[in-house]
Design a protein around this motif. Structure first.
Motif, PDB file in Angstrom:
ATOM      1  N   UNK A  58       0.531  -4.805  21.259  1.00  0.00           N
ATOM      2  CA  UNK A  58       1.891  -4.664  20.721  1.00  0.00           C
ATOM      3  C   UNK A  58       2.647  -3.553  21.438  1.00  0.00           C
ATOM      4  N   UNK A  59       1.974  -2.426  21.680  1.00  0.00           N
ATOM      5  CA  UNK A  59       2.622  -1.325  22.395  1.00  0.00           C
ATOM      6  C   UNK A  59       3.019  -1.746  23.812  1.00  0.00           C
ATOM      7  N   UNK A  60       2.143  -2.500  24.450  1.00  0.00           N
ATOM      8  CA  UNK A  60       2.452  -2.985  25.807  1.00  0.00           C
ATOM      9  C   UNK A  60       3.639  -3.945  25.773  1.00  0.00           C
ATOM     10  N   UNK A  61       3.667  -4.837  24.775  1.00  0.00           N
ATOM     11  CA  UNK A  61       4.784  -5.767  24.659  1.00  0.00           C
ATOM     12  C   UNK A  61       6.097  -5.047  24.422  1.00  0.00           C
ATOM     13  N   UNK A  62       6.081  -4.023  23.561  1.00  0.00           N
ATOM     14  CA  UNK A  62       7.308  -3.265  23.303  1.00  0.00           C
ATOM     15  C   UNK A  62       7.770  -2.532  24.559  1.00  0.00           C
ATOM     16  N   UNK A  63       6.819  -1.935  25.269  1.00  0.00           N
ATOM     17  CA  UNK A  63       7.194  -1.218  26.496  1.00  0.00           C
ATOM     18  C   UNK A  63       7.768  -2.170  27.535  1.00  0.00           C
ATOM     19  N   UNK A  64       7.176  -3.376  27.648  1.00  0.00           N
ATOM     20  CA  UNK A  64       7.690  -4.368  28.588  1.00  0.00           C
ATOM     21  C   UNK A  64       9.096  -4.811  28.198  1.00  0.00           C
ATOM     22  N   UNK A  65       9.306  -5.065  26.904  1.00  0.00           N
ATOM     23  CA  UNK A  65      10.630  -5.463  26.434  1.00  0.00           C
ATOM     24  C   UNK A  65      11.671  -4.385  26.673  1.00  0.00           C
ATOM     25  N   UNK A  66      11.300  -3.132  26.428  1.00  0.00           N
ATOM     26  CA  UNK A  66      12.244  -2.038  26.652  1.00  0.00           C
ATOM     27  C   UNK A  66      12.580  -1.903  28.139  1.00  0.00           C
ATOM     28  N   UNK A  67      11.570  -2.110  29.007  1.00  0.00           N
ATOM     29  CA  UNK A  67      11.825  -2.030  30.444  1.00  0.00           C
ATOM     30  C   UNK A  67      12.772  -3.140  30.898  1.00  0.00           C
ATOM     31  N   UNK A  68      12.569  -4.348  30.356  1.00  0.00           N
ATOM     32  CA  UNK A  68      13.457  -5.458  30.706  1.00  0.00           C
ATOM     33  C   UNK A  68      14.865  -5.217  30.185  1.00  0.00           C
ATOM     34  N   UNK A  69      14.969  -4.680  28.954  1.00  0.00           N
ATOM     35  CA  UNK A  69      16.293  -4.407  28.387  1.00  0.00           C
ATOM     36  C   UNK A  69      17.021  -3.330  29.181  1.00  0.00           C
ATOM     37  N   UNK A  70      16.268  -2.322  29.653  1.00  0.00           N
ATOM     38  CA  UNK A  70      16.901  -1.252  30.428  1.00  0.00           C
ATOM     39  C   UNK A  70      17.476  -1.761  31.739  1.00  0.00           C
ATOM     40  N   UNK A  71      16.922  -2.864  32.242  1.00  0.00           N
ATOM     41  CA  UNK A  71      17.429  -3.460  33.476  1.00  0.00           C
ATOM     42  C   UNK A  71      18.415  -4.599  33.218  1.00  0.00           C
ATOM     43  N   UNK A  72      18.783  -4.779  31.938  1.00  0.00           N
ATOM     44  CA  UNK A  72      19.743  -5.816  31.604  1.00  0.00           C
ATOM     45  C   UNK A  72      19.207  -7.217  31.756  1.00  0.00           C
ATOM     46  N   UNK A  73      17.892  -7.412  31.577  1.00  0.00           N
ATOM     47  CA  UNK A  73      17.275  -8.712  31.800  1.00  0.00           C
ATOM     48  C   UNK A  73      16.957  -9.451  30.511  1.00  0.00           C
ATOM     49  N   UNK A  74      17.397  -8.928  29.390  1.00  0.00           N
ATOM     50  CA  UNK A  74      17.184  -9.620  28.126  1.00  0.00           C
ATOM     51  C   UNK A  74      18.507 -10.181  27.628  1.00  0.00           C
ATOM     52  N   UNK A  75      18.444 -10.932  26.535  1.00  0.00           N
ATOM     53  CA  UNK A  75      19.675 -11.500  25.989  1.00  0.00           C
ATOM     54  C   UNK A  75      20.612 -10.395  25.550  1.00  0.00           C
ATOM     55  N   UNK A  76      21.891 -10.480  25.897  1.00  0.00           N
ATOM     56  CA  UNK A  76      22.823  -9.443  25.478  1.00  0.00           C
ATOM     57  C   UNK A  76      23.008  -9.459  23.972  1.00  0.00           C
ATOM     58  N   UNK A  77      23.226  -8.305  23.421  1.00  0.00           N
ATOM     59  CA  UNK A  77      23.458  -8.207  21.993  1.00  0.00           C
ATOM     60  C   UNK A  77      24.855  -8.656  21.641  1.00  0.00           C
ATOM     61  N   UNK A  78      25.189  -8.725  20.351  1.00  0.00           N
ATOM     62  CA  UNK A  78      26.519  -9.156  19.930  1.00  0.00           C
ATOM     63  C   UNK A  78      27.568  -8.182  20.415  1.00  0.00           C
ATOM     64  N   UNK A  79      28.641  -8.693  20.940  1.00  0.00           N
ATOM     65  CA  UNK A  79      29.722  -7.862  21.456  1.00  0.00           C
ATOM     66  C   UNK A  79      30.829  -7.768  20.436  1.00  0.00           C
ATOM     67  N   UNK A  80      31.622  -6.698  20.553  1.00  0.00           N
ATOM     68  CA  UNK A  80      32.753  -6.513  19.654  1.00  0.00           C
ATOM     69  C   UNK A  80      33.815  -7.543  19.958  1.00  0.00           C
ATOM     70  N   UNK A  81      34.382  -8.216  18.958  1.00  0.00           N
ATOM     71  CA  UNK A  81      35.430  -9.189  19.234  1.00  0.00           C
ATOM     72  C   UNK A  81      36.658  -8.536  19.814  1.00  0.00           C
ATOM     73  N   UNK A  82      37.292  -9.232  20.703  1.00  0.00           N
ATOM     74  CA  UNK A  82      38.488  -8.705  21.348  1.00  0.00           C
ATOM     75  C   UNK A  82      39.677  -8.745  20.420  1.00  0.00           C
ATOM     76  N   UNK A  83      40.855  -8.166  20.869  1.00  0.00           N
ATOM     77  CA  UNK A  83      42.030  -8.107  20.015  1.00  0.00           C
ATOM     78  C   UNK A  83      42.558  -9.480  19.648  1.00  0.00           C
ATOM     79  N   UNK A  84      42.338 -10.483  20.530  1.00  0.00           N
ATOM     80  CA  UNK A  84      42.827 -11.828  20.254  1.00  0.00           C
ATOM     81  C   UNK A  84      41.834 -12.669  19.467  1.00  0.00           C
TER      82      UNK A  84
END
Length: 222
Positions: free
Chosen positions: A185-211
């Motif tokens: 589990x620790x290895x999986x979390x570290x791998x996921x964090x490394x991928x997220x730090x490089x922008x390789x995971x699914x983007x999180x929800x973004x703030x809706x724009x003014x329109x």
């Protein structure tokens, strides 16, 4: 970690098996994997296994790596073979065990004699015809993570087992399973964090724009 097995690291060399193109070796592995469905006797499977051992020797793959990999597979083969012997019969059990062993050794020789970059490039090329639905780079990244994770997990389990044996707890499932799960589990979390730090995971929800209909002014939220 223990010394490497067949699936742990690429074995640098210039043998005839190293020089065979990856595509040809992959086709050979697939054929060997399908062989148990085509034959009705254990003799062809035994002959293929013997041929694979000869290939390993002539390709200068250390037998210690081969035997270490087979030793890690042995408990699964024993349990599966015993069940098939009881459920179907000895002939079928032998075929199942030999079929799994030949496929395992063939796949191990493939990974041991092929650089990871070559395999990833081949995956990217193979995924390009379906790039409309699948991102080839994501497929290659997934394969790279798998190739890196499988030997790590196997090595972590071996380390935990050795540690439990040193404390006289080799027969305790808790002493083996719990530390292994924690490390995985620790290895999986570290791998996921490394991928997220490089922008390789699914983007999180973004703030809706003014329109955007769901957008609200910060002052209104306050």
């Amino acid at each position: 970690m223990r010394a490497p097995g067949l699936f742990t690291a690429h074995l640098v060399g210039d043998s005839w098996l190293h020089r065979i193109p990856f595509g040809a070796k992959l086709i050979g592995v697939l054929v060997i994997g399908l062989l148990p469905w085509w034959v009705r006797s254990a003799l062809p499977l035994a002959a293929v296994l013997l041929a694979l051992l000869v290939m390993a020797v002539t390709a200068r793959v250390p037998l210690s790596r081969l035997l270490r990999s087979l030793r890690s597979l042995a408990p699964v083969l024993v349990v599966l073979g015993a069940f098939q012997w009881w459920a179907v019969g000895p002939a079928y059990a032998v075929r199942v065990v030999l079929g799994i062993t030949t496929a395992f050794v063939a796949a191990g020789l493939l990974t041991a004699t092929t650089p990871v970059t070559t395999m990833l490039d081949a995956v990217v090329r193979g995924a390009r015809p379906v790039s409309r639905w699948v991102d080839p780079e994501v497929v290659a990244l997934t394969l790279a993570v798998v190739l890196r994770s499988v030997p790590w997990v196997a090595g972590a389990f071996a380390t935990v087992r050795d540690s439990a044996r040193a404390r006289g707890l080799e027969r305790s499932p808790r002493a083996l399973v719990v530390p292994s799960i924690v490390q995985v589990v620790a290895y999986g979390r570290a791998t996921g964090e490394a991928l997220a730090a490089r922008g390789l995971t699914d983007p999180g929800p973004t703030d809706p724009g003014p329109d955007d209909p769901g957008h609200t002014d910060p002052a209104e939220r306050a």
